[in-house]
Design a protein around this motif. Structure first.
Motif, mmCIF file in Angstrom:
data_model
loop_
_atom_site.group_PDB
_atom_site.id
_atom_site.type_symbol
_atom_site.label_atom_id
_atom_site.label_comp_id
_atom_site.label_asym_id
_atom_site.label_seq_id
_atom_site.Cartn_x
_atom_site.Cartn_y
_atom_site.Cartn_z
ATOM 1 N N ARG A 53 87.695 41.303 42.953
ATOM 2 C CA ARG A 53 86.770 40.266 43.434
ATOM 3 C C ARG A 53 85.827 40.821 44.498
ATOM 4 O O ARG A 53 84.623 40.585 44.453
ATOM 5 C CB ARG A 53 87.561 39.083 43.994
ATOM 6 C CG ARG A 53 86.677 38.043 44.675
ATOM 7 C CD ARG A 53 87.509 36.861 45.122
ATOM 8 N NE ARG A 53 86.735 35.916 45.910
ATOM 9 C CZ ARG A 53 85.902 35.025 45.399
ATOM 10 N NH1 ARG A 53 85.693 34.979 44.103
ATOM 11 N NH2 ARG A 53 85.250 34.186 46.178
ATOM 12 N N TRP A 54 86.377 41.539 45.481
ATOM 13 C CA TRP A 54 85.553 42.027 46.591
ATOM 14 C C TRP A 54 84.719 43.239 46.189
ATOM 15 O O TRP A 54 83.508 43.263 46.377
ATOM 16 C CB TRP A 54 86.442 42.376 47.779
ATOM 17 C CG TRP A 54 87.088 41.189 48.422
ATOM 18 C CD1 TRP A 54 86.624 39.898 48.419
ATOM 19 C CD2 TRP A 54 88.324 41.171 49.138
ATOM 20 N NE1 TRP A 54 87.486 39.073 49.095
ATOM 21 C CE2 TRP A 54 88.537 39.818 49.560
ATOM 22 C CE3 TRP A 54 89.273 42.130 49.486
ATOM 23 C CZ2 TRP A 54 89.656 39.435 50.306
ATOM 24 C CZ3 TRP A 54 90.380 41.746 50.231
ATOM 25 C CH2 TRP A 54 90.566 40.419 50.626
ATOM 26 N N LEU A 55 85.381 44.255 45.645
ATOM 27 C CA LEU A 55 84.679 45.500 45.350
ATOM 28 C C LEU A 55 83.853 45.419 44.070
ATOM 29 O O LEU A 55 82.861 46.145 43.937
ATOM 30 C CB LEU A 55 85.689 46.648 45.232
ATOM 31 C CG LEU A 55 86.574 46.882 46.458
ATOM 32 C CD1 LEU A 55 87.543 48.033 46.199
ATOM 33 C CD2 LEU A 55 85.741 47.155 47.696
ATOM 34 N N GLY A 56 84.286 44.553 43.142
ATOM 35 C CA GLY A 56 83.586 44.458 41.867
ATOM 36 C C GLY A 56 82.652 43.270 41.800
ATOM 37 O O GLY A 56 81.436 43.401 41.948
ATOM 38 N N ASN A 57 83.221 42.071 41.620
ATOM 39 C CA ASN A 57 82.383 40.887 41.428
ATOM 40 C C ASN A 57 81.458 40.610 42.605
ATOM 41 O O ASN A 57 80.233 40.556 42.463
ATOM 42 C CB ASN A 57 83.267 39.661 41.188
ATOM 43 C CG ASN A 57 83.935 39.690 39.836
ATOM 44 O OD1 ASN A 57 83.749 40.615 39.048
ATOM 45 N ND2 ASN A 57 84.737 38.689 39.556
ATOM 46 N N GLY A 58 82.038 40.400 43.789
ATOM 47 C CA GLY A 58 81.238 40.044 44.952
ATOM 48 C C GLY A 58 80.311 41.159 45.394
ATOM 49 O O GLY A 58 79.112 40.947 45.597
ATOM 50 N N GLY A 59 80.871 42.365 45.534
ATOM 51 C CA GLY A 59 80.043 43.495 45.948
ATOM 52 C C GLY A 59 78.963 43.816 44.941
ATOM 53 O O GLY A 59 77.816 44.102 45.308
ATOM 54 N N GLY A 60 79.318 43.757 43.656
ATOM 55 C CA GLY A 60 78.351 44.084 42.609
ATOM 56 C C GLY A 60 77.209 43.092 42.534
ATOM 57 O O GLY A 60 76.036 43.476 42.488
ATOM 58 N N MET A 61 77.532 41.781 42.534
ATOM 59 C CA MET A 61 76.475 40.785 42.452
ATOM 60 C C MET A 61 75.628 40.756 43.719
ATOM 61 O O MET A 61 74.424 40.506 43.674
ATOM 62 C CB MET A 61 77.079 39.402 42.191
ATOM 63 C CG MET A 61 77.569 39.224 40.769
ATOM 64 S SD MET A 61 78.060 37.522 40.420
ATOM 65 C CE MET A 61 79.490 37.390 41.486
ATOM 66 N N GLY A 62 76.265 41.040 44.864
ATOM 67 C CA GLY A 62 75.510 41.081 46.110
ATOM 68 C C GLY A 62 74.524 42.229 46.152
ATOM 69 O O GLY A 62 73.359 42.056 46.527
ATOM 70 N N VAL A 63 74.962 43.417 45.774
ATOM 71 C CA VAL A 63 74.054 44.569 45.797
ATOM 72 C C VAL A 63 72.982 44.424 44.724
ATOM 73 O O VAL A 63 71.859 44.924 44.895
ATOM 74 C CB VAL A 63 74.838 45.887 45.637
ATOM 75 C CG1 VAL A 63 75.234 46.156 44.193
ATOM 76 C CG2 VAL A 63 74.035 47.064 46.178
ATOM 77 N N ALA A 64 73.294 43.721 43.641
ATOM 78 C CA ALA A 64 72.277 43.472 42.614
ATOM 79 C C ALA A 64 71.128 42.660 43.206
ATOM 80 O O ALA A 64 69.947 42.991 43.011
ATOM 81 C CB ALA A 64 72.895 42.743 41.422
ATOM 82 N N PHE A 65 71.444 41.589 43.924
ATOM 83 C CA PHE A 65 70.384 40.797 44.555
ATOM 84 C C PHE A 65 69.649 41.618 45.603
ATOM 85 O O PHE A 65 68.415 41.589 45.673
ATOM 86 C CB PHE A 65 70.972 39.546 45.214
ATOM 87 C CG PHE A 65 69.936 38.752 45.983
ATOM 88 C CD1 PHE A 65 69.107 37.857 45.316
ATOM 89 C CD2 PHE A 65 69.786 38.909 47.345
ATOM 90 C CE1 PHE A 65 68.142 37.135 46.009
ATOM 91 C CE2 PHE A 65 68.822 38.196 48.050
ATOM 92 C CZ PHE A 65 67.996 37.305 47.377
ATOM 93 N N PHE A 66 70.399 42.323 46.428
ATOM 94 C CA PHE A 66 69.812 43.109 47.516
ATOM 95 C C PHE A 66 68.791 44.109 46.986
ATOM 96 O O PHE A 66 67.705 44.264 47.564
ATOM 97 C CB PHE A 66 70.928 43.841 48.265
ATOM 98 C CG PHE A 66 70.449 44.706 49.393
ATOM 99 C CD1 PHE A 66 70.267 44.178 50.660
ATOM 100 C CD2 PHE A 66 70.188 46.058 49.196
ATOM 101 C CE1 PHE A 66 69.829 44.980 51.710
ATOM 102 C CE2 PHE A 66 69.745 46.863 50.227
ATOM 103 C CZ PHE A 66 69.566 46.316 51.483
ATOM 104 N N MET A 67 69.103 44.779 45.901
ATOM 105 C CA MET A 67 68.209 45.815 45.377
ATOM 106 C C MET A 67 67.059 45.242 44.562
ATOM 107 O O MET A 67 65.946 45.789 44.571
ATOM 108 C CB MET A 67 69.007 46.803 44.521
ATOM 109 C CG MET A 67 70.013 47.629 45.308
ATOM 110 S SD MET A 67 69.269 48.614 46.624
ATOM 111 C CE MET A 67 68.310 49.808 45.684
ATOM 112 N N VAL A 68 67.289 44.138 43.848
ATOM 113 C CA VAL A 68 66.268 43.610 42.955
ATOM 114 C C VAL A 68 65.294 42.683 43.681
ATOM 115 O O VAL A 68 64.123 42.577 43.296
ATOM 116 C CB VAL A 68 66.929 42.878 41.760
ATOM 117 C CG1 VAL A 68 65.895 42.147 40.922
ATOM 118 C CG2 VAL A 68 67.691 43.884 40.906
#
Length: 258
Positions: free
Chosen positions: A157-172
């Motif tokens: 949840r933290w390293l995959g789902n949450g971290g992944g979706m968060g960095v996706a928004f941050f970069m895009v």
């Protein structure tokens, strides 16, 4: 099969038509050339395709979970087979383009803070018995067993789902910023993610069984959590000033493209 028209004017224009399609090949060629030109321009703009690549890779863990919910690909296969290679690909992309890699690393840390704050609000509802903790079920799916596994579930949840979706928004976000205020955009992004979650809970064969039973209370609590996630991520970006404006043009020379 191709039909060549016998009309002299058509022959002069060299137009051939697909049988049954009625679409001139010349027009198809024009569209193909246009798409190729656009793709070529994007490939030369690292400030577009590198952030978008981080966005796609960041969504891989949640895509794997959704596929498991819909019983398309089990998580114990897609986790190591898709999500883990995507994580290594994101690291490799950051090493290859360190300017974006450093940004992605900072964005990933912000995403972890945002998902932890989400879980603070969720923990209160779990401790008061208003919401069952479904995260151990994710660990069970990763291990392909019935018994829950909280440490592995929360790591995903933290390293995959949450971290992944968060960095996706941050970069895009900078690619599509264009005057959109970052906190408002991040909150809307949180609502978008929440909407996808609710659809999954309702539509997946075992959505309510493996995630949570949808009631008016869990409907509101899950929305609050995603609003917190988006708001925290947006405020951190605005506070640090990172990735709140469009990327400066970063053009690669054609010679460097191979």
């Amino acid at each position: 099969m191709l039909l060549i028209t016998t009309d002299p004017d058509s022959n002069a224009r060299g137009v051939a038509v697909h049988a049954g399609a009625g679409v001139p090949i010349a027009e198809q060629d024009d569209v193909s050339l246009l798409l190729a030109a656009l793709l070529d321009r994007v490939k030369l703009r690292r400030d577009i395709w590198v952030p978008l690549s981080f966005g796609v890779l960041g969504f891989m863990p949640i895509v794997c979970l959704a596929l498991a919910m819909f019983e398309i690909v089990p998580l114990h296969l897609s986790g190591p087979g898709v999500a883990l290679p995507a994580a290594f690909a994101a690291i490799a992309l950051g090493v290859r383009f360190p300017r974006y890699g450093r940004l992605a690393a900072r964005g990933y840390l912000m995403a972890l803070v945002a998902v932890w704050m989400y879980d603070v609000t969720r923990a209160l509802s779990i401790l008061t018995g208003q919401w069952n903790d479904f995260i151990p079920n994710i660990g069970a799916q990763l291990l392909h067993r019935h018994e829950g596994h909280a440490p592995l579930g929360y790591a995903w949840r933290w390293l995959g789902n949450g971290g992944g979706m968060g960095v996706a928004f941050f970069m895009v976000y900078p690619v599509f910023a264009r005057g959109r205020e970052v906190v408002q955009a991040a909150v809307k992004y949180g609502v978008f993610v929440w909407t996808c979650l609710i659809i999954t809970v309702l539509a997946a064969p075992r959505g309510e069984e493996l995630l949570f039973r949808l009631t008016p209370k869990t409907f509101v609590l899950s929305l609050i959590g995603h609003l917190v996630f988006g708001a925290v991520l947006g405020y951190l970006m605005r506070w640090t000033g990172l990735n709140v404006r469009p990327y400066p043009a970063d053009r690669a020379s054609r010679s460097s493209q191979g």
